[in-house]
Design a protein around this motif. Structure first.
Motif, PDB file in Angstrom:
ATOM      1  N   LEU A  59       0.805  -1.218   0.000  1.00 16.07           N
ATOM      2  CA  LEU A  59       0.000   0.000   0.000  1.00 16.07           C
ATOM      3  C   LEU A  59       0.842   1.274   0.000  1.00 16.07           C
ATOM      4  N   GLY A  60       2.108   1.157   0.320  1.00 14.26           N
ATOM      5  CA  GLY A  60       3.022   2.287   0.152  1.00 14.26           C
ATOM      6  C   GLY A  60       3.090   3.289   1.280  1.00 14.26           C
ATOM      7  N   PHE A  61       2.119   3.272   2.205  1.00 10.43           N
ATOM      8  CA  PHE A  61       2.182   4.257   3.292  1.00 10.43           C
ATOM      9  C   PHE A  61       2.745   3.623   4.564  1.00 10.43           C
ATOM     10  N   ALA A  62       2.938   4.455   5.594  1.00 12.30           N
ATOM     11  CA  ALA A  62       3.508   4.009   6.877  1.00 12.30           C
ATOM     12  C   ALA A  62       4.903   3.425   6.686  1.00 12.30           C
ATOM     13  N   GLY A  63       5.718   4.094   5.889  1.00 10.74           N
ATOM     14  CA  GLY A  63       7.064   3.598   5.629  1.00 10.74           C
ATOM     15  C   GLY A  63       7.986   3.723   6.834  1.00 10.74           C
ATOM     16  N   CYS A  64       8.767   2.679   7.060  1.00 12.00           N
ATOM     17  CA  CYS A  64       9.781   2.685   8.115  1.00 12.00           C
ATOM     18  C   CYS A  64      10.774   1.574   7.792  1.00 12.00           C
ATOM     19  N   ARG A  65      11.701   1.301   8.688  1.00 14.29           N
ATOM     20  CA  ARG A  65      12.693   0.257   8.443  1.00 14.29           C
ATOM     21  C   ARG A  65      13.045  -0.405   9.776  1.00 14.29           C
ATOM     22  N   LEU A  66      13.395  -1.659   9.709  1.00 10.29           N
ATOM     23  CA  LEU A  66      13.866  -2.365  10.897  1.00 10.29           C
ATOM     24  C   LEU A  66      15.385  -2.341  10.853  1.00 10.29           C
TER      25      LEU A  66
ATOM     26  N   ILE B  37      20.443  -2.838  19.702  1.00  5.37           N
ATOM     27  CA  ILE B  37      19.009  -3.069  19.620  1.00  5.37           C
ATOM     28  C   ILE B  37      18.626  -3.340  18.168  1.00  5.37           C
ATOM     29  N   VAL B  38      17.495  -3.990  17.989  1.00  9.43           N
ATOM     30  CA  VAL B  38      16.865  -4.110  16.680  1.00  9.43           C
ATOM     31  C   VAL B  38      15.486  -3.501  16.839  1.00  9.43           C
ATOM     32  N   ASP B  39      15.234  -2.407  16.104  1.00  8.78           N
ATOM     33  CA  ASP B  39      13.979  -1.687  16.315  1.00  8.78           C
ATOM     34  C   ASP B  39      13.551  -0.984  15.039  1.00  8.78           C
ATOM     35  N   LEU B  40      12.268  -0.595  15.007  1.00 10.03           N
ATOM     36  CA  LEU B  40      11.748   0.161  13.868  1.00 10.03           C
ATOM     37  C   LEU B  40      12.246   1.598  13.918  1.00 10.03           C
ATOM     38  N   VAL B  41      12.587   2.117  12.748  1.00  8.77           N
ATOM     39  CA  VAL B  41      13.058   3.494  12.624  1.00  8.77           C
ATOM     40  C   VAL B  41      12.275   4.166  11.496  1.00  8.77           C
ATOM     41  N   ALA B  42      11.732   5.332  11.784  1.00  7.97           N
ATOM     42  CA  ALA B  42      11.042   6.104  10.745  1.00  7.97           C
ATOM     43  C   ALA B  42      11.905   7.304  10.374  1.00  7.97           C
ATOM     44  N   THR B  43      11.961   8.294  11.252  1.00  8.58           N
ATOM     45  CA  THR B  43      12.781   9.486  10.996  1.00  8.58           C
ATOM     46  C   THR B  43      14.153   9.397  11.643  1.00  8.58           C
TER      47      THR B  43
ATOM     48  N   THR C  27       6.428  -1.234   4.779  1.00  6.59           N
ATOM     49  CA  THR C  27       5.280  -0.375   4.487  1.00  6.59           C
ATOM     50  C   THR C  27       4.019  -1.162   4.822  1.00  6.59           C
ATOM     51  N   ALA C  28       2.882  -0.491   4.787  1.00  2.44           N
ATOM     52  CA  ALA C  28       1.615  -1.161   5.049  1.00  2.44           C
ATOM     53  C   ALA C  28       1.279  -2.112   3.904  1.00  2.44           C
TER      54      ALA C  28
END
Length: 234
Positions: free
Chosen positions: A88-95, A157-163, A182-183
């Protein structure tokens, strides 16, 4: 009736906007003070349930929901038996793997064997470090994973990162990205094969909407590059 599982939190608003764009209106979930966990679309075509992010693939896998919208990160971590249909392309982040800025480690491969690594995403972390053939001691935390290196509970740590703002404010930085997230639109595999309650039509409408948005975004990027190129020639 077609049932769609939606996640609480950051995904909720964009998920509801997407569904509204194809004629399924669950915007009542966005009203202040709303406490209902399941509502029907005013047209009677479908209903939606609001659940915790990590429970979306569970409801879809067990058939309580035909479709769901959830982050790729959650889908990878839960390892649910669901069909992934549309990015769906939104809610982008990275682990990502992160350590203190003062740490001497520049990549995950620099970490010593049996380094303590704190994470909410222990399955994804385990899979990643096994692929590197690097044994680590994983510590499961439900939240505030950044405290691991700060308090000395873990070296990484291993965690989600957005900004990246939370990492920076806590004196941490990324040393490796495990995957981008992404979603995603997911489905119960059996329900999708049987096209229960008109699933195929809804999925195709969502796919077309995402393709239209992607085409429009690409066109806007091309137009912007054209403007910048012309300005550079002046």
């Amino acid at each position: 009736m077609l049932t769609i599982a939606l996640a609480k939190g950051e995904l909720k608003k964009e998920s509801i906007q997407l569904l509204k764009s194809i004629g399924l209106d669950f915007s009542a979930f966005l009203e202040p003070g709303m406490r209902q966990l399941q509502i029907e679309d005013p047209t009677g075509q479908a209903r939606a349930m609001i659940v915790r992010n990590k429970d979306v693939p569970v409801h879809v896998e067990y058939g309580q929901a035909h479709l769901g919208i959830v982050g790729y990160d959650v889908m990878r971590e839960k390892r649910a038996h669901v069909a992934q249909l549309v990015d769906l392309g939104f809610a982008g982040c990275r682990l990502s793997v992160a350590v203190k800025k003062t740490s001497p480690y520049q990549s995950a491969l620099d970490l010593p064997a049996h380094t303590r690594v704190a994470s909410t995403f222990v399955n994804c972390a385990r899979e990643y470090f096994q692929a590197l053939d690097l044994p680590v001691d994983l510590i499961h935390l439900s939240g505030s994973v950044e405290l691991g290196p700060i308090t000395g509970l873990s070296e990484a740590i291993v965690d989600l990162v957005a900004t990246g703002t939370t990492l920076r404010e806590n004196g941490l930085h990324e040393i490796d990205v495990i995957f981008e997230s992404t979603a995603r639109l997911i489905a119960n595999p059996l329900s999708y094969r049987l096209n229960q309650d008109g699933m195929a039509e809804v999925v195709e409408q969502i796919r077309q909407k995402i393709n239209e948005q992607s085409s429009r975004a690409n066109s806007e990027r091309i137009d912007q590059k054209t403007v910048e190129s012309r300005q550079a020639l002046v």
